[in-house]
Structures are given as structure tokens and as C-alpha cells.
Design a protein around this motif. Sequence first.
Motif, PDB file in Angstrom:
ATOM      1  N   SER A 154      -3.479  76.295  -3.605  1.00  4.71           N
ATOM      2  CA  SER A 154      -3.477  75.386  -2.447  1.00  4.71           C
ATOM      3  C   SER A 154      -3.740  76.134  -1.137  1.00  4.71           C
ATOM      4  N   ARG A 155      -3.254  77.359  -1.047  1.00  2.00           N
ATOM      5  CA  ARG A 155      -3.510  78.172   0.159  1.00  2.00           C
ATOM      6  C   ARG A 155      -5.005  78.412   0.332  1.00  2.00           C
ATOM      7  N   TRP A 156      -5.712  78.662  -0.782  1.00  2.00           N
ATOM      8  CA  TRP A 156      -7.143  78.927  -0.715  1.00  2.00           C
ATOM      9  C   TRP A 156      -7.953  77.642  -0.536  1.00  2.00           C
ATOM     10  N   VAL A 157      -7.395  76.511  -0.958  1.00  2.00           N
ATOM     11  CA  VAL A 157      -8.025  75.216  -0.654  1.00  2.00           C
ATOM     12  C   VAL A 157      -7.946  74.973   0.850  1.00  2.00           C
ATOM     13  N   GLU A 158      -6.770  75.218   1.444  1.00  3.59           N
ATOM     14  CA  GLU A 158      -6.592  75.048   2.894  1.00  3.59           C
ATOM     15  C   GLU A 158      -7.555  75.933   3.684  1.00  3.59           C
ATOM     16  N   ARG A 159      -7.864  77.091   3.169  1.00  3.38           N
ATOM     17  CA  ARG A 159      -8.782  78.016   3.841  1.00  3.38           C
ATOM     18  C   ARG A 159     -10.249  77.683   3.593  1.00  3.38           C
ATOM     19  N   GLY A 160     -10.500  76.706   2.732  1.00  7.41           N
ATOM     20  CA  GLY A 160     -11.868  76.279   2.468  1.00  7.41           C
ATOM     21  C   GLY A 160     -12.604  77.087   1.415  1.00  7.41           C
ATOM     22  N   VAL A 161     -11.900  77.951   0.711  1.00  8.45           N
ATOM     23  CA  VAL A 161     -12.538  78.752  -0.328  1.00  8.45           C
ATOM     24  C   VAL A 161     -12.791  77.906  -1.575  1.00  8.45           C
ATOM     25  N   TYR A 162     -11.847  77.024  -1.894  1.00 12.64           N
ATOM     26  CA  TYR A 162     -11.985  76.128  -3.032  1.00 12.64           C
ATOM     27  C   TYR A 162     -11.946  74.690  -2.550  1.00 12.64           C
ATOM     28  N   ALA A 163     -12.690  73.831  -3.240  1.00  8.79           N
ATOM     29  CA  ALA A 163     -12.566  72.384  -3.037  1.00  8.79           C
ATOM     30  C   ALA A 163     -11.307  71.933  -3.771  1.00  8.79           C
ATOM     31  N   PRO A 164     -10.611  70.895  -3.300  1.00 10.00           N
ATOM     32  CA  PRO A 164      -9.370  70.467  -3.958  1.00 10.00           C
ATOM     33  C   PRO A 164      -9.530  70.166  -5.446  1.00 10.00           C
TER      34      PRO A 164
END
Length: 174
Positions: free
Chosen positions: A148-158
Motif C-alpha cells: 500500500s505504501r508503494w501504491v500511494e507513491r504511484g509505483v504500483y496501481a491498486p
Amino acid sequence: MDYRRHRQPGGTCFFTVVTQHRRPLLVDHIEALRAAFRLVRSRYPFVIEAIVVLPDHLHTLWRLPDGDSDYSRRWMVLKRAFSSALPAAPASPSQARKREKGIWQRRFWEHTIRDEADWARHMDYIHYNPVKHGYVDSPAGWPYSSFSRWVERGVYAPGWGAGEPPGLQVVAGE
């Protein structure tokens, strides 16, 4: 046996650490594990770039401080701190001599990250691992992960990882 570990001061390393006999202890004692990580990071700083904790093992990506390559000490302190919070498992004579409680496998898998492609491959592996093991249908559904931290940073799509991501590669150490 002669284990040769690559040590790169200030490097980024991927680790796999497993409980002894793959006992499912980690998720059930997640607060003790978090406390052990906090203790180690207060004594021997490092950055946790990614992590996933499953019942019987964990994968993590650490960035060590410049000039520091001593991840073994960090794992020793972390394992000891976590183990001290749990009742002892039946110990073999060898474990008793070494004051081990039978919580962790003695060794761990380590891999020094070589470049950005290697970093991305290990990030994907870490975050997809709960899906691989059948715990959830998507990395977003696993609460013991940095996904979830990397989703918030835009690295992964949810929705990343709902179904095997294209190009996902097997990483050694499990």
C-alpha cells in the motif's frame, strides 16, 4: 560449511528469512515482530524499502547506511528480540548449546541488488508473494506488506497483481 556473503557498504539487499520447520508464527505474533524491527532499527539504522510477512517466512529489501554492510548483526538482533517474546519451542541439543529457542532457521537468504531492474524484480516478488502462496487474490488484500505504501507513491496501481503480473520472475531464496 563456508558461506560467502557479498557485503556492499550502503548497499540494498533482498532477504528471505524462514521460521524453523516453517512454523506459522510471524503473523500471529506480528506486534512482537514489529517491536523487534523497531529495536534493531534504533540500534543499527537501515531503511526497509519493501517487506512482506507471511505466517512462516518473510521477504524484505533493506538499504543500509553508507559505509555499513553489517546486515548479519541486524538479523541476529532481530531474531533474538523476536524469539525472546515467544515461548521456547522444543530445542535440539545443538540449539540448547547455542541458546536458540527453535523459532528461526539458522541461516537466511541474501542477495545484493545490482541495478534498478533487479530492484524492481525483487519488489514485484515481495509484493506478489501472498498471492503466490494463496493467501489473497491481490497484493492489496494482504495487510502485512509494504504494498500500500508503494501504491500511494504511484509505483504500483491498486489492482496490480490480481492475477500473475506480466514478466514476474522467480527470485531465489524461498
